[in-house]
Design a protein around this motif. Structure first.
Motif, PDB file in Angstrom:
ATOM      1  N   ASN A   1       1.209  -1.884   0.131  1.00  0.00           N
ATOM      2  CA  ASN A   1      -0.027  -0.148  -0.135  1.00  0.00           C
ATOM      3  C   ASN A   1       0.600   1.284  -0.029  1.00  0.00           C
ATOM      4  O   ASN A   1       0.853   1.523   0.562  1.00  0.00           O
ATOM      5  CB  ASN A   1      -0.931  -0.176   1.332  1.00  0.00           C
ATOM      6  CG  ASN A   1      -1.673  -1.171   1.094  1.00  0.00           C
ATOM      7  OD1 ASN A   1      -2.644  -1.247  -0.180  1.00  0.00           O
ATOM      8  ND2 ASN A   1      -2.401  -1.745   2.329  1.00  0.00           N
TER       9      ASN A   1
ATOM     10  N   LYS B   1       5.579  -2.995  -8.747  1.00  0.00           N
ATOM     11  CA  LYS B   1       3.432  -3.128  -8.947  1.00  0.00           C
ATOM     12  C   LYS B   1       3.548  -3.667  -7.732  1.00  0.00           C
ATOM     13  O   LYS B   1       2.032  -3.301  -7.329  1.00  0.00           O
ATOM     14  CB  LYS B   1       3.125  -3.818 -10.440  1.00  0.00           C
ATOM     15  CG  LYS B   1       4.087  -2.653 -11.735  1.00  0.00           C
ATOM     16  CD  LYS B   1       3.441  -3.361 -12.340  1.00  0.00           C
ATOM     17  CE  LYS B   1       4.551  -4.488 -13.048  1.00  0.00           C
ATOM     18  NZ  LYS B   1       4.764  -5.030 -14.657  1.00  0.00           N
ATOM     19  N   SER B   2       3.904  -4.895  -7.169  1.00  0.00           N
ATOM     20  CA  SER B   2       2.789  -5.361  -6.073  1.00  0.00           C
ATOM     21  C   SER B   2       2.905  -5.167  -5.359  1.00  0.00           C
ATOM     22  O   SER B   2       2.127  -5.576  -3.942  1.00  0.00           O
ATOM     23  CB  SER B   2       3.724  -7.358  -5.776  1.00  0.00           C
ATOM     24  OG  SER B   2       4.999  -6.349  -5.685  1.00  0.00           O
TER      25      SER B   2
ATOM     26  N   LYS C   1      -0.285   0.872  -4.107  1.00  0.00           N
ATOM     27  CA  LYS C   1      -1.214   0.955  -4.282  1.00  0.00           C
ATOM     28  C   LYS C   1      -2.114   1.126  -5.752  1.00  0.00           C
ATOM     29  O   LYS C   1      -0.835   1.688  -6.789  1.00  0.00           O
ATOM     30  CB  LYS C   1      -2.085   1.928  -3.547  1.00  0.00           C
ATOM     31  CG  LYS C   1      -2.318   2.714  -2.106  1.00  0.00           C
ATOM     32  CD  LYS C   1      -2.447   3.256  -1.732  1.00  0.00           C
ATOM     33  CE  LYS C   1      -2.480   3.382  -0.111  1.00  0.00           C
ATOM     34  NZ  LYS C   1      -3.119   4.845   0.900  1.00  0.00           N
ATOM     35  N   ARG C   2      -2.619   0.475  -5.759  1.00  0.00           N
ATOM     36  CA  ARG C   2      -3.676   1.149  -7.837  1.00  0.00           C
ATOM     37  C   ARG C   2      -3.951   2.859  -7.715  1.00  0.00           C
ATOM     38  O   ARG C   2      -4.418   3.268  -7.495  1.00  0.00           O
ATOM     39  CB  ARG C   2      -4.398   0.083  -7.643  1.00  0.00           C
ATOM     40  CG  ARG C   2      -5.346   0.166  -9.224  1.00  0.00           C
ATOM     41  CD  ARG C   2      -6.502  -0.633  -9.392  1.00  0.00           C
ATOM     42  NE  ARG C   2      -6.630  -0.836 -10.524  1.00  0.00           N
ATOM     43  CZ  ARG C   2      -6.514  -1.502 -11.645  1.00  0.00           C
ATOM     44  NH1 ARG C   2      -5.024  -2.694 -11.113  1.00  0.00           N
ATOM     45  NH2 ARG C   2      -7.079  -1.997 -12.481  1.00  0.00           N
ATOM     46  N   GLY C   3      -2.695   2.893  -8.804  1.00  0.00           N
ATOM     47  CA  GLY C   3      -2.776   4.217  -9.001  1.00  0.00           C
ATOM     48  C   GLY C   3      -1.785   4.577  -8.550  1.00  0.00           C
ATOM     49  O   GLY C   3      -1.806   5.801  -9.174  1.00  0.00           O
TER      50      GLY C   3
ATOM     51  N   ASN D   1       1.867   6.148 -12.887  1.00  0.00           N
ATOM     52  CA  ASN D   1       0.567   5.916 -12.181  1.00  0.00           C
ATOM     53  C   ASN D   1       0.495   4.321 -12.084  1.00  0.00           C
ATOM     54  O   ASN D   1      -0.188   4.340 -13.759  1.00  0.00           O
ATOM     55  CB  ASN D   1      -0.698   6.706 -12.612  1.00  0.00           C
ATOM     56  CG  ASN D   1      -0.459   8.192 -11.836  1.00  0.00           C
ATOM     57  OD1 ASN D   1       0.309   8.594 -13.155  1.00  0.00           O
ATOM     58  ND2 ASN D   1      -0.468   8.243 -10.779  1.00  0.00           N
ATOM     59  N   SER D   2       0.843   3.453 -12.045  1.00  0.00           N
ATOM     60  CA  SER D   2       0.573   1.918 -11.719  1.00  0.00           C
ATOM     61  C   SER D   2      -1.028   1.319 -11.900  1.00  0.00           C
ATOM     62  O   SER D   2      -1.826   1.935 -11.357  1.00  0.00           O
ATOM     63  CB  SER D   2       1.737   0.887 -10.868  1.00  0.00           C
ATOM     64  OG  SER D   2       0.728   1.236  -9.376  1.00  0.00           O
TER      65      SER D   2
END
Length: 251
Positions: free
Chosen positions: A155, A181-182, A185-187, A250-251
């Motif tokens: 996170n 990426k793991s 947080k998303r984005g 932004n992942s």
């Protein structure tokens, strides 16, 4: 920091990098040596780190709001952090800092030079330890970066990646960004520094926007936010004419 990122005992990986690129650097003493035949721990012990900047990086200051998104207490990742002064800069502003490094001397120097006490705990998952200053919310994991995972930290609100992705051997880039990426947080935003130089030279190794798009599984190309000529401190690494570009991902 520009060095091979595999675990210290992976001698064969280091040897492969040495065979790939044989450049010459001039140490502070004026003695000419083969940079890629040096032991990286020895570089830190002797203070031969032309990649390290003592002051907060000017581009970091310009784009820090892109990393934290102006949050009051963001959790920020510094991959392959060395003793980056930006970590303490953000910690003093109330952010939670996590670094990952594999040279123990670099980690200890970070805490010592910033006059920060620390406690260490073994982290078998990365074949290393975590160094923590709880008062300032700073942790640095010292071990195998490629074994760092969301079982340890997750996170992340943002990432400052200077000297990480560009230093990884080309065949390890996907593995490097998979770790990123793991745990993000998303984005979540990542501001990364990448060099523009002839293919085959390095480290630091050439990286393009197209490759960043592929590595991070982006639907659109990353945003180019800045550029900068290679600093004078890197002249010993034969980077004349090299340009650094800074991308926001932004992942």
């Amino acid at each position: 920091m520009f060095y091979n990122l595999t675990c210290v005992n992976e001698v064969s990986r280091i040897e492969n990098l040495e065979k790939l690129i044989l450049k010459t650097c001039i140490l502070k003493t004026g003695k000419s040596i083969n940079w890629y035949k040096m032991d990286w721990k020895d570089c830190w012990e002797k203070g031969n780190m032309p990649w390290h900047i003592e002051a907060v990086h000017p581009k970091f200051l310009l784009h820090v709001d892109k990393i934290t998104e102006k949050k009051n207490n963001a959790k920020i990742l510094f991959p392959l952090c060395g003793k980056a002064v930006e970590m303490f800069y953000l910690a003093k502003k109330g952010h939670t800092i996590v670094g990952v490094e594999y040279i123990e001397i670099a980690v200890k120097q970070f805490f010592d030079e910033n006059k920060l006490s620390y406690e260490t705990k073994p982290v078998p998952e990365i074949d290393g330890d975590v160094y923590e200053n709880e008062a300032n919310n700073i942790k640095i994991y010292c071990g195998d970066y490629f074994k760092f995972s969301q079982t340890l930290e997750t996170n992340f609100d943002g990432v400052w990646d200077r000297g990480g992705l560009e230093a990884v051997p080309i065949d390890q880039r996907g593995k490097y960004t998979d770790v990123m990426k793991s745990v993000m947080k998303r984005g979540a935003p990542c501001v990364t520094e990448v060099p523009d130089r002839p293919v085959g030279e390095g480290p630091p190794f050439n990286l393009t926007a197209d490759e960043i798009t592929r590595l991070y599984d982006l639907k659109t190309p990353p945003e180019k936010v800045d550029y900068d000529p290679a600093s004078e401190s890197l002249k010993s690494m034969n980077v004349d004419g090299m340009i650094y570009y800074y991308y926001k991902i932004n992942s």
